[in-house]
Write an enzyme that holds these catalytic residues in place. Structure first.
Site, mmCIF file in Angstrom:
data_model
loop_
_atom_site.group_PDB
_atom_site.id
_atom_site.type_symbol
_atom_site.label_atom_id
_atom_site.label_comp_id
_atom_site.label_asym_id
_atom_site.label_seq_id
_atom_site.Cartn_x
_atom_site.Cartn_y
_atom_site.Cartn_z
ATOM 1 N N ASP A 81 0.712 -1.000 0.414
ATOM 2 C CA ASP A 81 -0.340 -0.159 0.099
ATOM 3 C C ASP A 81 0.953 1.147 0.074
ATOM 4 O O ASP A 81 1.992 1.468 1.199
ATOM 5 C CB ASP A 81 -0.875 0.445 1.256
ATOM 6 C CG ASP A 81 -1.828 1.183 1.320
ATOM 7 O OD1 ASP A 81 -2.455 1.512 0.381
ATOM 8 O OD2 ASP A 81 -2.240 1.175 2.666
ATOM 9 N N ASP A 103 2.971 5.094 -5.524
ATOM 10 C CA ASP A 103 2.438 6.017 -5.811
ATOM 11 C C ASP A 103 2.813 7.114 -5.574
ATOM 12 O O ASP A 103 3.512 7.932 -4.706
ATOM 13 C CB ASP A 103 1.691 6.249 -3.999
ATOM 14 C CG ASP A 103 0.644 7.116 -4.388
ATOM 15 O OD1 ASP A 103 0.408 8.118 -4.912
ATOM 16 O OD2 ASP A 103 0.433 7.520 -2.403
ATOM 17 N N GLU A 133 -2.055 6.239 -8.347
ATOM 18 C CA GLU A 133 -3.148 6.632 -7.865
ATOM 19 C C GLU A 133 -2.614 8.297 -8.242
ATOM 20 O O GLU A 133 -1.752 9.075 -8.698
ATOM 21 C CB GLU A 133 -2.881 7.672 -5.762
ATOM 22 C CG GLU A 133 -3.691 8.286 -5.766
ATOM 23 C CD GLU A 133 -3.841 8.838 -3.375
ATOM 24 O OE1 GLU A 133 -3.248 7.405 -3.079
ATOM 25 O OE2 GLU A 133 -3.371 9.299 -3.652
ATOM 26 N N HIS A 186 -8.412 9.682 3.713
ATOM 27 C CA HIS A 186 -7.502 8.975 4.387
ATOM 28 C C HIS A 186 -7.848 8.542 5.926
ATOM 29 O O HIS A 186 -7.211 10.150 6.539
ATOM 30 C CB HIS A 186 -5.873 8.702 4.387
ATOM 31 C CG HIS A 186 -5.398 8.415 3.377
ATOM 32 N ND1 HIS A 186 -4.803 8.436 2.736
ATOM 33 C CD2 HIS A 186 -5.947 6.797 3.054
ATOM 34 C CE1 HIS A 186 -4.070 7.635 1.615
ATOM 35 N NE2 HIS A 186 -4.624 6.257 1.715
ATOM 36 N N GLY A 217 -11.406 4.402 3.198
ATOM 37 C CA GLY A 217 -12.937 3.957 3.129
ATOM 38 C C GLY A 217 -13.435 4.137 4.897
ATOM 39 O O GLY A 217 -14.915 4.132 5.126
ATOM 40 N N ASN A 237 -10.003 0.496 0.438
ATOM 41 C CA ASN A 237 -8.474 0.250 0.943
ATOM 42 C C ASN A 237 -9.539 0.868 2.485
ATOM 43 O O ASN A 237 -10.328 1.325 2.601
ATOM 44 C CB ASN A 237 -7.550 1.300 0.738
ATOM 45 C CG ASN A 237 -6.965 0.671 -0.481
ATOM 46 O OD1 ASN A 237 -7.166 0.092 -1.479
ATOM 47 N ND2 ASN A 237 -5.314 0.891 0.064
ATOM 48 N N THR A 240 -8.691 2.413 9.045
ATOM 49 C CA THR A 240 -8.547 3.607 10.398
ATOM 50 C C THR A 240 -9.433 2.803 11.221
ATOM 51 O O THR A 240 -9.145 2.666 12.273
ATOM 52 C CB THR A 240 -8.740 4.470 10.208
ATOM 53 O OG1 THR A 240 -7.915 5.111 8.951
ATOM 54 C CG2 THR A 240 -8.740 5.788 11.515
HETATM 55 P P1 13P Z 1 -8.771 4.561 6.187
HETATM 56 O O1 13P Z 1 -7.637 4.282 7.224
HETATM 57 O O2 13P Z 1 -9.445 5.985 5.754
HETATM 58 O O3 13P Z 1 -9.608 3.565 6.293
HETATM 59 O O4 13P Z 1 -7.675 4.319 4.535
HETATM 60 C C1 13P Z 1 -6.672 2.850 4.350
HETATM 61 C C2 13P Z 1 -6.208 3.592 3.215
HETATM 62 O O5 13P Z 1 -6.625 4.152 2.362
HETATM 63 C C3 13P Z 1 -4.814 2.958 3.327
HETATM 64 O O6 13P Z 1 -4.242 3.192 1.979
#
Ligand code: 13P
Length: 290
Positions: A81, A103, A133, A186, A217, A237, A240
């Site tokens: 990621d 990225d 991205e 994010h 997400g 993705n 969090t």
């Molecule tokens: P969140 O932590 O907002 O769900 O996003 C995760 C993410 O996009 C990791 O690349």
């Protein structure tokens, strides 16, 4: 079983669901996420982000992730990621990752295209999928663990992906997955989430065969997530909300305990909460029965 992200995405396109792409920077989350994939029958991409190097270096994390993936009854791919450096991404190639996000979205369009194109040319013949991205993902992480700066969240449209640029980007780079910006954040949202679903549809109709990814997400209302899937998003993705879920319960356990608290018990409790949260989100991403 270890499955490529590309294979998973073909299935997701056919059956209109989304692949969860979840960071697993420790064995607690790794085990919980894989168990959730097995119990829901959903394929999952487990991620190591370059910003997690300080939590667990990639050369320790990825062999373990591959081992868990190969032994699982669920379809699991092992993904990088937000790889920001070419050298880091090449290390991921050597370690056996099945797909890599290179990225370069911080660069101007032409440099982003050149960098990603070069990377695709090198790794595609090896069967490794590439995600890139375009546009930018604003950041609002709950702590500075990931070393990311907080973005100005007053107007998210300044980060949005332009559909014409997305079409050009995909044509010139040959990338497998394009992550686009259309209102997600994010980490935590500052206001009410309001995704630009029409923008996803435009990008989908203009960007050809590429699979579309959504980052940030967490905190997105489930109905908007499912509208995004219907509009073309097939990789989401999500981290969090999963990573922060155990803390309030662990705090309660610690506060209510009359004895010294055993870390293994906390770890088991955290694993159960991460498991439940992941099952919940995988059920949303299945996008069925509406
Ligand atoms: P969140 O932590 O907002 O769900 O996003 C995760 C993410 O996009 C990791 O690349």
């Amino acid at each position: 079983m270890l499955v490529s992200l590309k294979e998973m995405l073909q299935e997701a396109e056919k059956n209109n669901f989304a692949i969860a792409s979840i960071n697993t920077p420790n064995q607690i989350s790794l085990r919980a996420v894989i168990q959730a994939a097995e119990d829901t029958g959903m394929p999952v991409t487990i991620n190591h982000a370059q910003t997690e190097q300080s939590v667990v270096p990639i050369d320790i994390a990825v062999p373990l992730m591959l081992d868990y993936a190969k032994k699982s009854t669920a379809a699991i791919s092992v993904h990088v990621d937000h790889g920001y450096d070419f050298e880091h991404c090449m290390k991921a190639v050597r370690l056996g990752c099945t797909s890599i996000m290179y990225d370069c979205s911080r660069f101007p369009l032409e440099k982003n295209i050149e960098e990603v194109k070069r990377f695709v040319e090198i790794v595609k013949p090896l069967g490794i999928g590439v995600e890139a991205e375009l546009g930018a993902m604003p950041n609002n992480m709950p702590s500075d663990v990931h070393g990311q700066e907080t973005s100005d969240l007053s107007d998210l449209s300044v980060y949005y992906t332009d559909p014409d640029e997305a079409a050009l980007f995909c044509e010139r780079t040959g990338v497998d997955v394009l992550t686009t910006s259309f209102g997600t954040v994010h980490g935590m949202y500052a206001g009410e989430p309001n995704l630009d679903i029409e923008r996803i549809r435009k990008i989908k109709s203009q960007a050809g065969q590429v699979h579309l990814g959504m980052h940030g997400g967490s905190g997105t209302p489930f109905d908007q997530i499912q509208q995004a899937i219907d509009a073309g998003i097939k990789k989401i993705n999500y981290f969090t909300a999963i990573d922060t879920a155990p803390a309030p319960y662990l705090l309660k356990t610690i506060q209510e305990s009359k004895n010294p608290v055993n870390f293994c018990n906390l770890a088991n409790q955290a694993m159960e909460i991460i498991y439940q949260k992941t099952v919940e989100i995988l059920t949303v991403f299945k996008n069925a029965g509406r």
